[in-house]
Design an enzyme around this catalytic site. Structure first.
Site, PDB file in Angstrom:
ATOM      1  N   GLY A 208       3.116  -2.743   4.602  1.00 21.74           N
ATOM      2  CA  GLY A 208       2.113  -2.754   3.540  1.00 21.74           C
ATOM      3  C   GLY A 208       0.795  -2.170   3.991  1.00 21.74           C
ATOM      4  N   ASN A 209      -0.239  -2.361   3.203  1.00 17.45           N
ATOM      5  CA  ASN A 209      -1.566  -1.866   3.581  1.00 17.45           C
ATOM      6  C   ASN A 209      -2.635  -2.838   3.089  1.00 17.45           C
ATOM      7  OD1 ASN A 209      -2.594  -0.957   0.853  1.00 17.45           O
ATOM      8  ND2 ASN A 209      -0.662   0.185   0.995  1.00 17.45           N
TER       9      ASN A 209
END
Ligand code: C5P
Length: 406
Positions: A208-209
């Site tokens: 993810g980020n």
């Protein structure tokens, strides 16, 4: 210049409202004050009367039991109501529609925009009752200025301190700007992607980020305030939702692509604010990977489809705005190139390496690239102000001008 009704409720932070009042006046606004009785125990009405040079409303009734200062008269001619500081008690009354004093009666009868700046000790702020009441106010369309974290009057440290007067006045200005822009996106369908996608490795792990969705949320609120029909395609955003905006869930890049493609034909403007994964694991492993099975793990990744570039190739009349969260000084050049490569009308650049810009926080530092050769570098501002600047810049294209491509 606007007429502002400043509501002051009981709390030690009431003295800061005097600063707020003066700043609002310096911005050219007229300010009338209403106070609760508890607020008067902290700061006398005479101080507000002296600074505002107006009568201060403290009671529904005069000495002879006649309506002394009627809430409808007070509201008359006011463009915006600001409650600062807002105590837990007043917030609870406002959230439940009670009108037991002049201030809460004014709120209930007020038809314009309302801005609320809470201040209280950390335990009261974090209590589920207060949090629920804040959510109710948000759902009514009230603009909440989050309290800051810091040393509080009771000696504790935590969230609950009244936001700085400059932050409060900035928020008021931005809401007023929204009102003055009111209707300039009326009838337009605006699609905004938000958050950060998560690409599953197995049933519980993902790549993810750090995108929080705050910038997209601010854009959605700003576009909604201007009268647009707003649809937000959101990936993993955990922020309060606003009434009147449609939210569609798209947690992965593939789902975001699917939802954006489905929505795109009926859209006037797409603002691709989401941090969409550029790579995803080729295979999602079944169940949860057992770490005792191996000392290292190799996950093979493949490129995802660039949604913005794909939709740009498919576009009819839609206006397209992309984001470029770059890292480091050469990022601006990369963002300019991105606008050309993806053939979009505008790219909003921010430098993720700079403190106060991009992910997670309340502020951003943006450069708006386009339309055409136009470029606008803005100072650090609240994300809502950035959102209004972006919409101001894109407006000529949406309201009839030909889209500018590359
Ligand atoms: O090329 P880069 O990923 O930096 O471009 C960022 C812009 O492209 C953002 O507007 C982002 O939402 C969009 N994007 C996309 N699909 C992807 C990756 C990024 O639409 N797979």
């Amino acid at each position: 210049m606007a007429e502002i009704l400043l509501g002051v409720t009981g709390g030690i932070a009431a003295y800061k409202s005097l600063d707020v009042l003066r700043m609002l006046q310096r911005h050219g606004h007229g300010v009338s004050v209403v106070m609760t009785h508890t607020a008067e125990r902290f700061v006398g009405a005479a101080s507000f009367a002296a600074l505002s040079r107006r009568e201060v409303g403290t009671t529904m009734f005069g000495d002879d039991d006649q309506p002394g200062y009627h809430h409808l008269d007070v509201n008359d001619g006011m463009d915006l109501m600001l409650v600062a500081p807002a105590s837990a008690n007043s917030i609870a009354q406002m959230a439940s529609g009670m009108a037991t004093n002049l201030l809460t009666s004014c709120y209930l009868a007020f038809r314009g925009p309302v801005v609320v700046a809470p201040a209280m000790n950390t335990s009261m702020w974090l209590h589920p009752a207060t949090q629920r009441n804040i959510e109710s106010l948000r759902a009514f369309g009230v603009h909440i200025i989050e309290p800051e974290s810091g040393l509080l009057a009771d000696g504790a440290t935590g969230p609950g301190r009244l936001a700085e007067p400059t932050v409060i006045v900035d928020a008021v200005e931005s809401v007023l700007r929204g009102v003055s822009h009111h209707g300039d996106l009326a009838g337009k369908q605006v699609l905004i992607s938000a958050g950060g996608t998560r690409e599953p490795i197995d049933a519980v792990r993902f790549v993810g980020n750090r995108s929080s969705g705050r910038m997209a949320w601010a854009l959605a609120a700003a576009a909604h305030d201007r009268g647009a029909e707003v649809t937000v395609v959101q990936a993993n955003v955990d922020l309060p939702r606003e009434q009147g905006i449609t939210y569609l869930d798209a947690p992965t890049a593939a789902e975001m692509r699917e939802v954006c493609r489905a929505q795109f034909p009926g859209t006037d403007m797409l603002i691709m604010c989401a941090a969409v994964a550029d790579y995803r694991p080729v295979d999602q492993r079944a169940g949860k990977l057992d770490k005792s099975a191996a000392d290292s793990l190799t996950v093979q990744m493949e490129r995802t489809t660039d949604i913005l570039a794909e939709l740009s190739a498919l576009r009819d009349e839609q206006v397209l705005v992309g984001f470029a969260a770059e890292h480091g000084p050469e990022g601006l050049e990369r963002a300019r190139a991105k606008r050309v490569r993806k053939a979009v009308d505008m790219v909003v650049h921010n430098d993720a390496a700079v403190d106060g810009a991009a992910f997670e926080g309340p502020d951003n530092i943006i450069t708006i690239i386009g339309p055409g050769d136009a470029e606008l570098a803005l100072p650090r501002m609240r994300k809502r102000q950035c959102a209004d600047a972006i919409l101001d810049a894109v407006l000529p294209l949406v309201s009839g001008g030909a889209p500018v491509t590359a």
